[in-house]
Design a protein around this motif. Structure first.
Motif, PDB file in Angstrom:
ATOM      1  N   TYR A 193     -13.007   5.938   1.452  1.00  0.00           N
ATOM      2  CA  TYR A 193     -11.870   6.236   1.849  1.00  0.00           C
ATOM      3  C   TYR A 193     -11.835   6.929   3.399  1.00  0.00           C
ATOM      4  O   TYR A 193     -13.083   7.401   3.835  1.00  0.00           O
ATOM      5  CB  TYR A 193     -11.276   7.412   1.213  1.00  0.00           C
ATOM      6  CG  TYR A 193     -11.042   6.816  -0.194  1.00  0.00           C
ATOM      7  CD1 TYR A 193     -10.963   5.751  -0.829  1.00  0.00           C
ATOM      8  CD2 TYR A 193     -10.895   7.897  -1.362  1.00  0.00           C
ATOM      9  CE1 TYR A 193     -10.734   5.254  -2.064  1.00  0.00           C
ATOM     10  CE2 TYR A 193     -10.630   7.553  -2.796  1.00  0.00           C
ATOM     11  CZ  TYR A 193     -10.398   6.115  -3.121  1.00  0.00           C
ATOM     12  OH  TYR A 193     -10.167   5.665  -4.379  1.00  0.00           O
ATOM     13  N   ASP A 194     -10.767   6.852   4.228  1.00  0.00           N
ATOM     14  CA  ASP A 194     -10.861   7.189   5.457  1.00  0.00           C
ATOM     15  C   ASP A 194     -10.649   8.730   5.788  1.00  0.00           C
ATOM     16  O   ASP A 194      -9.718   9.475   5.985  1.00  0.00           O
ATOM     17  CB  ASP A 194      -9.704   6.508   6.257  1.00  0.00           C
ATOM     18  CG  ASP A 194      -9.763   6.723   7.690  1.00  0.00           C
ATOM     19  OD1 ASP A 194     -10.568   7.527   8.121  1.00  0.00           O
ATOM     20  OD2 ASP A 194      -8.849   6.149   8.378  1.00  0.00           O
ATOM     21  N   TRP A 448       4.500  14.849  -1.799  1.00  0.00           N
ATOM     22  CA  TRP A 448       3.707  14.816  -3.318  1.00  0.00           C
ATOM     23  C   TRP A 448       2.483  14.703  -3.109  1.00  0.00           C
ATOM     24  O   TRP A 448       1.566  15.409  -3.566  1.00  0.00           O
ATOM     25  CB  TRP A 448       4.468  13.825  -4.273  1.00  0.00           C
ATOM     26  CG  TRP A 448       3.399  13.876  -5.442  1.00  0.00           C
ATOM     27  CD1 TRP A 448       3.387  14.808  -6.497  1.00  0.00           C
ATOM     28  CD2 TRP A 448       2.483  13.092  -5.763  1.00  0.00           C
ATOM     29  NE1 TRP A 448       2.748  14.546  -7.391  1.00  0.00           N
ATOM     30  CE2 TRP A 448       2.016  13.371  -7.060  1.00  0.00           C
ATOM     31  CE3 TRP A 448       2.045  11.982  -5.157  1.00  0.00           C
ATOM     32  CZ2 TRP A 448       0.974  12.778  -7.805  1.00  0.00           C
ATOM     33  CZ3 TRP A 448       0.925  11.198  -5.955  1.00  0.00           C
ATOM     34  CH2 TRP A 448       0.277  11.565  -6.977  1.00  0.00           C
ATOM     35  N   THR A 452      -0.653  17.125  -3.390  1.00  0.00           N
ATOM     36  CA  THR A 452      -1.796  16.944  -4.430  1.00  0.00           C
ATOM     37  C   THR A 452      -3.338  16.755  -3.697  1.00  0.00           C
ATOM     38  O   THR A 452      -4.190  17.394  -4.322  1.00  0.00           O
ATOM     39  CB  THR A 452      -1.444  15.551  -5.205  1.00  0.00           C
ATOM     40  OG1 THR A 452       0.114  15.621  -5.573  1.00  0.00           O
ATOM     41  CG2 THR A 452      -2.668  15.132  -6.098  1.00  0.00           C
ATOM     42  N   ALA A 456      -6.225  19.578  -4.465  1.00  0.00           N
ATOM     43  CA  ALA A 456      -7.473  19.104  -4.871  1.00  0.00           C
ATOM     44  C   ALA A 456      -8.726  19.568  -4.046  1.00  0.00           C
ATOM     45  O   ALA A 456      -9.819  20.100  -4.307  1.00  0.00           O
ATOM     46  CB  ALA A 456      -7.434  17.463  -5.109  1.00  0.00           C
TER      47      ALA A 456
ATOM     48  N   LEU B 174       2.519   4.574  -5.430  1.00  0.00           N
ATOM     49  CA  LEU B 174       1.545   5.328  -5.579  1.00  0.00           C
ATOM     50  C   LEU B 174       1.237   5.358  -7.204  1.00  0.00           C
ATOM     51  O   LEU B 174       1.969   4.486  -8.003  1.00  0.00           O
ATOM     52  CB  LEU B 174       1.843   6.947  -5.396  1.00  0.00           C
ATOM     53  CG  LEU B 174       2.184   6.938  -3.862  1.00  0.00           C
ATOM     54  CD1 LEU B 174       2.529   8.450  -3.482  1.00  0.00           C
ATOM     55  CD2 LEU B 174       1.071   6.542  -2.874  1.00  0.00           C
ATOM     56  N   LEU B 198      -5.194   6.815   4.648  1.00  0.00           N
ATOM     57  CA  LEU B 198      -6.056   6.922   3.500  1.00  0.00           C
ATOM     58  C   LEU B 198      -5.809   5.626   2.589  1.00  0.00           C
ATOM     59  O   LEU B 198      -6.689   5.173   1.819  1.00  0.00           O
ATOM     60  CB  LEU B 198      -5.262   8.122   2.732  1.00  0.00           C
ATOM     61  CG  LEU B 198      -6.116   8.657   1.288  1.00  0.00           C
ATOM     62  CD1 LEU B 198      -7.538   9.020   1.809  1.00  0.00           C
ATOM     63  CD2 LEU B 198      -5.142   9.878   0.678  1.00  0.00           C
ATOM     64  N   ALA B 202      -8.581   1.676   1.101  1.00  0.00           N
ATOM     65  CA  ALA B 202      -8.695   2.134  -0.211  1.00  0.00           C
ATOM     66  C   ALA B 202      -8.815   1.176  -1.308  1.00  0.00           C
ATOM     67  O   ALA B 202      -9.217   1.282  -2.435  1.00  0.00           O
ATOM     68  CB  ALA B 202      -7.602   3.546  -0.500  1.00  0.00           C
ATOM     69  N   THR B 205      -7.369   1.236  -4.865  1.00  0.00           N
ATOM     70  CA  THR B 205      -7.503   2.465  -5.618  1.00  0.00           C
ATOM     71  C   THR B 205      -6.744   3.613  -5.540  1.00  0.00           C
ATOM     72  O   THR B 205      -6.908   4.239  -6.540  1.00  0.00           O
ATOM     73  CB  THR B 205      -9.114   2.688  -5.644  1.00  0.00           C
ATOM     74  OG1 THR B 205      -9.294   3.427  -4.406  1.00  0.00           O
ATOM     75  CG2 THR B 205     -10.051   1.619  -5.655  1.00  0.00           C
ATOM     76  N   LEU B 206      -5.774   3.712  -4.826  1.00  0.00           N
ATOM     77  CA  LEU B 206      -5.098   4.878  -4.475  1.00  0.00           C
ATOM     78  C   LEU B 206      -3.252   4.551  -4.646  1.00  0.00           C
ATOM     79  O   LEU B 206      -2.825   5.518  -4.534  1.00  0.00           O
ATOM     80  CB  LEU B 206      -5.411   5.603  -3.435  1.00  0.00           C
ATOM     81  CG  LEU B 206      -6.635   6.195  -3.121  1.00  0.00           C
ATOM     82  CD1 LEU B 206      -6.730   6.990  -1.865  1.00  0.00           C
ATOM     83  CD2 LEU B 206      -6.996   7.238  -4.243  1.00  0.00           C
ATOM     84  N   ILE B 453     -10.032  13.183  -4.398  1.00  0.00           N
ATOM     85  CA  ILE B 453      -8.944  12.820  -3.859  1.00  0.00           C
ATOM     86  C   ILE B 453      -8.500  11.503  -5.013  1.00  0.00           C
ATOM     87  O   ILE B 453      -7.317  11.506  -5.601  1.00  0.00           O
ATOM     88  CB  ILE B 453      -8.953  11.951  -2.553  1.00  0.00           C
ATOM     89  CG1 ILE B 453      -8.944  13.049  -1.668  1.00  0.00           C
ATOM     90  CG2 ILE B 453      -7.956  11.076  -2.280  1.00  0.00           C
ATOM     91  CD1 ILE B 453      -9.546  12.730   0.009  1.00  0.00           C
ATOM     92  N   LYS B 454      -9.227  10.633  -5.362  1.00  0.00           N
ATOM     93  CA  LYS B 454      -9.103   9.699  -6.390  1.00  0.00           C
ATOM     94  C   LYS B 454      -8.495  10.430  -7.833  1.00  0.00           C
ATOM     95  O   LYS B 454      -7.420   9.864  -8.259  1.00  0.00           O
ATOM     96  CB  LYS B 454     -10.387   8.740  -6.876  1.00  0.00           C
ATOM     97  CG  LYS B 454     -10.267   7.866  -7.937  1.00  0.00           C
ATOM     98  CD  LYS B 454      -9.345   6.720  -7.610  1.00  0.00           C
ATOM     99  CE  LYS B 454      -9.314   5.710  -8.956  1.00  0.00           C
ATOM    100  NZ  LYS B 454      -8.735   4.639  -8.665  1.00  0.00           N
ATOM    101  N   ALA B 456      -7.273  13.211  -8.064  1.00  0.00           N
ATOM    102  CA  ALA B 456      -5.876  13.956  -8.017  1.00  0.00           C
ATOM    103  C   ALA B 456      -4.732  13.124  -7.967  1.00  0.00           C
ATOM    104  O   ALA B 456      -3.772  13.361  -8.589  1.00  0.00           O
ATOM    105  CB  ALA B 456      -6.109  14.844  -6.554  1.00  0.00           C
ATOM    106  N   LEU B 457      -4.893  12.134  -7.160  1.00  0.00           N
ATOM    107  CA  LEU B 457      -3.770  10.829  -6.709  1.00  0.00           C
ATOM    108  C   LEU B 457      -3.776   9.884  -7.995  1.00  0.00           C
ATOM    109  O   LEU B 457      -2.686   9.528  -8.315  1.00  0.00           O
ATOM    110  CB  LEU B 457      -3.971  10.180  -5.627  1.00  0.00           C
ATOM    111  CG  LEU B 457      -3.708  10.956  -4.373  1.00  0.00           C
ATOM    112  CD1 LEU B 457      -3.980   9.966  -3.228  1.00  0.00           C
ATOM    113  CD2 LEU B 457      -2.567  11.793  -4.114  1.00  0.00           C
TER     114      LEU B 457
END
Lengths: 475, 475
Positions: A193-194, A448, A452, A456, B174, B198, B202, B205-206, B453-454, B456-457
């Motif tokens: 991820y960036d 959102w 989030t 986190a 999302l 982001l 990814a 995956t997000l 992040i993964k 959380a989202l």
């Protein structure tokens, strides 16, 4: 749970874990911002000398649940660096971490600490015959960390991109004190991820940037600058299209200047040499940077001839010397100064799809008319669709008599920006000034995701509390 | 909690909420990947026609806790699109959402659905005299969503950046089914965290990218291409520096080609016209795109003369026609084809700081020697520091006799890349192939942030499970 204030006991306890003189009482300069509209509230400033010290400070703030404001040059215009109320935050100034750590001219990269001043980074690149193209009015005091934290723009975005586009890697301290080591000097790196771009533009709310790998460019072999008088913004946009056909990537800047801006210069800075005897209603400042064997003067002459033939321009001046080039740019750069001397009722930093800019300017003027005879200075980085659309009192009247119109004026303008698919913050960021605007105009799913991610990565809410995302009542 | 499999009952239930024929049994083509090393396991594919249908599908998967694999052109090289084990995922192919929704030549922007094929986007831009510069071998089948999801690179990154740099806005669904509406056509927009970047890279995956605003460029007025023979990679890098001094931004591509690659072409594609009677040990393919009034042929001649005088090149060929230009590029583009026909033991997609490339190539060769007489084809996007460093069996031997060396070879190479500050995935991404390499070589703080992040989202872990970040034992 509410944040705790950074009071004397906290500062004295933290000081014991750090080299002497790292903590100091916060001088007034840390509590001010350029437009004087916000006043910060803080008792202590931390002045770390290295990344490990930054990590120590952040860990202590996390343990005590004390808010931290990462502080660069203090030049931000959206109150990201001043917190006027709530528990006292600790100010974390990067000013001592101000070194250029390495220049790699053969790779067009440079590594700088976050506290390095932009002008010093530009100079370090120039010393090795390279260009660091980020350029803006506050470059003598703005620091790399803040420029990245806010994803700063400026006059060369059209060609070189904004701060984000000029960053290849970051070192940063995350909200729990972990150090992210990402100072790679790579053009391509698709390993996950960036995180870099997430920290860039987060305005210190997700961590503290402590150093960055920056992208340099070749210094153009020759530069050229012209003022071209256009009938209206639509003609300016057609001129941009024509210039791209002629000159391709060689256009470094394409700035729209309005007659009102020139009038303000005449009124407040009468010694400044203005380009035309009569101020035109609209003009464009175009800047070229070309490679070996190309002549910018000829390119500008050819462009002027073609634009004249197409009915896009009515007059023009091509700088005949580097000194005249600098004079031309002074005109552009002094417009914000004159604006401040005249005193805006409300300032806006908006962007629009390029194809919508001309209609927007006309419609916005119509929509604002019912507010009264306000003067509008609309200028900016037209090549990026980025306008500074600022409202001023009628000539000879007191600003204070019109300040009550600011809220309505901004609302009218931002509603139109939103309806046009534009942005209410093109290059200055959100800070505290626009946090409620972001709630109003932001995409709900994005908001959102932002909340989030913030919760986190910074569950205690210590990083620049209240900037970008408003706090809940308890914090 | 483990994911549930996407079995017939789930598909039939989901189908009732969608237009007819949205769900289909997964044909074998959805379970394959270009190198034939991984085989996916899935029973059903969803083929939505609009973003709302995508949201319906994602919501149903979230409710049933079914894994989803967003699927573009299926051209990825790191098994991001095939899940070989665990509960059956639902494949979500964007192939029906393949339209270019709008082209705005005056703004240099284009909006495309995620399923649009890259070549179609290029053509839509060309129809309006604009360039969409993303260009890579699989452009006839790769789709925009996958290209953005993996932040694809290709041959023009040096000048125009990778997929990330060519995207101005995204629409995406999302992991909870919310639709992020972010298809803005803005060059500057500093309103909050960079959700766009982001999602880009990814690898699904997000969230699922459903459409994108893309950045176009002016079509260069004239193009030119040359093969230049260099002594070694160090000379190639000096040549790049010299070329930048001469030609500035006009260099569109700068590709390193090794003699081994040319030998493979001679061996496997003997009908292909090779540029030099004797295959040189190293050569560079340089491509220019210049603006009006500039002559690429002259620029290349001048560069060649200067490089000859500096002792950097020993021979060279400048394409004399567009047909010859295409022939030159065919040589470059057929190298991966020939590689596949020879059969690599192990392939690598690495990047390095430009200043470290030459030493790296020499050191890597030394370190690999103890493995035996392997042939090394090292080639790629030298201007970006991106090399494809692939290992092959000795001539006349069977690949299978050397496959046991793959793991050690990759380990030796990746350890050296890591020690040199490079990346183990420059442009192909992580997928499932490199998920454990990412754990080994990734920055721990970045990995922590990624996992945070993964979680959380996508708290249920339904989005492309096991890609980029490995799953825990239960999922």
């Amino acid at each position: 749970m509410a944040l705790a204030p950074a009071q004397d006991a906290f500062a004295q306890s933290l000081a014991r874990h750090l080299p002497a003189d790292t903590l100091r009482p916060a001088e007034p300069r840390y509590l001010e911002e350029p437009r004087g509209k916000w006043h910060g509230n803080a008792a202590w400033v931390a002045l770390p000398r290295c990344t490990d010290d930054v990590a120590t400070i952040i860990r202590a703030c996390a343990t005590a649940r004390v808010g931290v404001i990462p502080y660069g040059g203090g030049t931000g215009l959206v109150a990201g660096q001043v917190k006027p109320d709530g528990p006292l935050p600790l100010i974390l100034s990067l000013e001592r971490m101000n070194k250029v750590l390495g220049v790699y001219p053969e790779e067009n990269t440079l590594i700088a600490q976050a506290g390095a001043i932009l002008a010093d980074v530009q100079a370090a690149a120039a010393d090795r015959n390279r260009l660091f193209p980020l350029s803006l009015a506050s470059e003598g005091s703005a620091r790399i960390g803040g420029l990245l934290g806010t994803n700063a723009g400026g006059v060369n975005v059209l060609r070189y991109g904004n701060a984000r586009d000029l960053c290849l890697g970051l070192e940063a301290v995350l909200p729990d004190g972990q150090v992210h080591h990402g100072l790679k000097r790579l053009r391509k790196d698709n390993t996950g991820y960036d995180l870099r771009n997430l920290l860039i533009g987060a305005e210190g709310t997700l961590g503290v940037i402590t150093a960055a790998t920056l992208k340099l460019s070749p210094v153009p072999a020759a530069q050229g600058t012209a003022f071209l008088v256009v009938n209206d913004p639509a003609a300016a946009l057609s001129l941009l299209s024509l210039a791209r056909d002629h000159i391709g990537d060689g256009i470094s800047a394409f700035e729209l200047i309005s007659g009102v801006g020139l009038d303000f210069l005449a009124e407040k800075l009468p010694d400044l040499r203005r380009p035309f005897p009569e101020n035109p209603r609209w003009m464009v400042l175009i800047d070229l940077g070309l490679s070996l064997g190309q002549d910018p003067h000829t390119a500008l002459e050819n462009l002027f001839e073609a634009a004249l033939a197409a009915g896009l321009v009515s007059d023009g001046l091509i700088a005949q010397s580097e000194a005249q080039r600098q004079d031309f740019w002074r005109v552009r750069e002094d417009i914000p100064t004159a604006n401040r001397m005249v005193g805006a009722i409300a300032s806006h930093d908006i962007s629009l799809p390029l194809g919508a800019v001309a209609d927007f300017i006309a419609t916005a003027r119509e929509r604002l008319k019912p507010l009264g005879p306000l003067r509008i200075n609309c200028f900016g980085h037209l090549g990026d669709g980025n306008l500074h659309f600022n409202l001023f009192p009628p000539k000879g009247t007191a600003r204070t008599a019109f300040l009550h119109l600011a809220e309505d004026g901004s609302r009218i303008l931002h509603e139109l920006v939103h309806a046009t698919g534009g942005s209410i913050s093109a290059e200055h960021g959100i800070g505290r000034l626009k946090a409620s605007d972001l709630e109003r105009y932001g995409d709900p799913a994005k908001l959102w995701a932002m909340r989030t991610i913030k919760t986190a990565l910074d569950p205690l809410g210590i990083m620049n509390p209240g900037a970008v995302l408003r706090q809940t009542a308890t914090t």
